[in-house]
Design a protein around this motif. Structure first.
Motif, PDB file in Angstrom:
ATOM      1  N   GLY A 165       0.822  -1.199   0.000  1.00  0.00           N
ATOM      2  CA  GLY A 165       0.000   0.000   0.000  1.00  0.00           C
ATOM      3  C   GLY A 165       0.859   1.252   0.000  1.00  0.00           C
ATOM      4  N   PRO A 166       0.208   2.406  -0.053  1.00  0.00           N
ATOM      5  CA  PRO A 166       0.944   3.677  -0.114  1.00  0.00           C
ATOM      6  C   PRO A 166       1.699   3.957   1.188  1.00  0.00           C
ATOM      7  CG  PRO A 166      -1.412   3.995  -0.584  1.00  0.00           C
ATOM      8  CD  PRO A 166      -1.231   2.585  -0.147  1.00  0.00           C
ATOM      9  N   LEU A 167       2.809   4.648   1.059  1.00  0.00           N
ATOM     10  CA  LEU A 167       3.638   4.969   2.217  1.00  0.00           C
ATOM     11  C   LEU A 167       2.858   5.736   3.289  1.00  0.00           C
ATOM     12  CD1 LEU A 167       6.393   4.864   3.571  1.00  0.00           C
ATOM     13  CD2 LEU A 167       7.022   6.898   2.259  1.00  0.00           C
ATOM     14  N   ASP A 168       2.047   6.686   2.888  1.00  0.00           N
ATOM     15  CA  ASP A 168       1.274   7.450   3.871  1.00  0.00           C
ATOM     16  C   ASP A 168       0.372   6.540   4.697  1.00  0.00           C
ATOM     17  OD1 ASP A 168       2.420   9.853   3.128  1.00  0.00           O
ATOM     18  OD2 ASP A 168       0.778  10.440   1.799  1.00  0.00           O
ATOM     19  N   ALA A 169      -0.223   5.548   4.064  1.00  0.00           N
ATOM     20  CA  ALA A 169      -1.098   4.613   4.788  1.00  0.00           C
ATOM     21  C   ALA A 169      -0.283   3.738   5.745  1.00  0.00           C
ATOM     22  CB  ALA A 169      -1.878   3.748   3.801  1.00  0.00           C
ATOM     23  N   ILE A 170       0.900   3.330   5.323  1.00  0.00           N
ATOM     24  CA  ILE A 170       1.784   2.521   6.181  1.00  0.00           C
ATOM     25  C   ILE A 170       2.153   3.310   7.435  1.00  0.00           C
ATOM     26  CG2 ILE A 170       4.073   1.451   6.314  1.00  0.00           C
ATOM     27  CD1 ILE A 170       3.753   0.965   3.206  1.00  0.00           C
ATOM     28  N   VAL A 171       2.549   4.563   7.235  1.00  0.00           N
ATOM     29  CA  VAL A 171       2.932   5.417   8.363  1.00  0.00           C
ATOM     30  C   VAL A 171       1.734   5.655   9.275  1.00  0.00           C
ATOM     31  CG1 VAL A 171       3.739   7.728   8.993  1.00  0.00           C
ATOM     32  CG2 VAL A 171       4.850   6.482   7.124  1.00  0.00           C
ATOM     33  N   GLN A 172       0.579   5.917   8.703  1.00  0.00           N
ATOM     34  CA  GLN A 172      -0.602   6.165   9.525  1.00  0.00           C
ATOM     35  C   GLN A 172      -0.994   4.923  10.325  1.00  0.00           C
ATOM     36  OE1 GLN A 172      -1.710   9.280  10.032  1.00  0.00           O
ATOM     37  NE2 GLN A 172      -2.721   8.225  11.695  1.00  0.00           N
TER      38      GLN A 172
END
Length: 187
Positions: A165-172
């Motif tokens: 998945g997208p990096l932003d989703a991983i971080v969130q």
């Protein structure tokens, strides 16, 4: 060492996104971070650059240097960062921490450490490694890292985060999971 400093190790094999996730977690939470790769002895970097995996003897001095650097950063963190800031006084560390004994060593040096385990399919990680530029770790070392990887067990209370998945989703996902587990009450 500042006894209020908390440490979060973002761990996983090469190419799993440890550095970027740790950097973004620190930024979002207004905290410090460090990249364990910056603390490899020159001999280790040269060894890996030639496509050769590290052995335990090569990793121990590196892990010692990472812990010393984390303690130094921890001494400069302010555990009273603005009210409402998630995880005040936290140092985020991007470090493979592949084996249980490495994580045990890190805990023995730093005290309570939380581990965010970045996990995903080999092909995704391999593709990411092949697309990055200017990194000393060649993609041919991925299989040796996967071989050495001892995923953290339930008794280590890891926060496992999929890297699909997208990096932003991983971080969130990591931020949300850490808030649920370790955030100061009322934050």
């Amino acid at each position: 060492m500042n006894r209020q400093t908390k440490y979060v190790v973002v761990m996983g094999v090469c190419g799993s996104g440890k550095t970027e996730v740790a950097r973004r977690l620190a930024s979002i939470t207004e905290n410090a971070w460090l990249d364990a790769d910056d603390h490899h002895p020159k001999e280790n970097v040269a060894h890996m650059s030639r496509g050769l995996p590290l052995n335990d003897e090569m990793r121990w001095p590196w892990l010692d240097a990472v812990c010393a650097a984390a303690q130094t950063v921890g001494e400069t963190t302010d555990p009273t960062t603005p009210l409402g800031t998630p995880f005040p006084g936290t140092v985020f560390i991007a470090c493979s921490a592949l084996k249980r004994r490495y994580r045990d060593f890190i805990r023995s040096r730093l005290g309570h450490v939380s581990f965010v385990f970045l996990n995903g399919p080999r092909q995704l990680i391999f593709d990411r490694m092949n697309s990055r530029a200017d990194h000393f770790m060649p993609s041919q070392l991925l299989d040796s890292q996967l071989h050495d990887l001892e995923p953290p067990g339930p008794d280590e209370d890891p926060l496992a985060v999929s890297i699909e998945g997208p990096l932003d989703a991983i971080v969130q996902t990591a931020v949300s999971g850490l808030k649920q587990r370790y955030a100061t009450p009322g934050v």
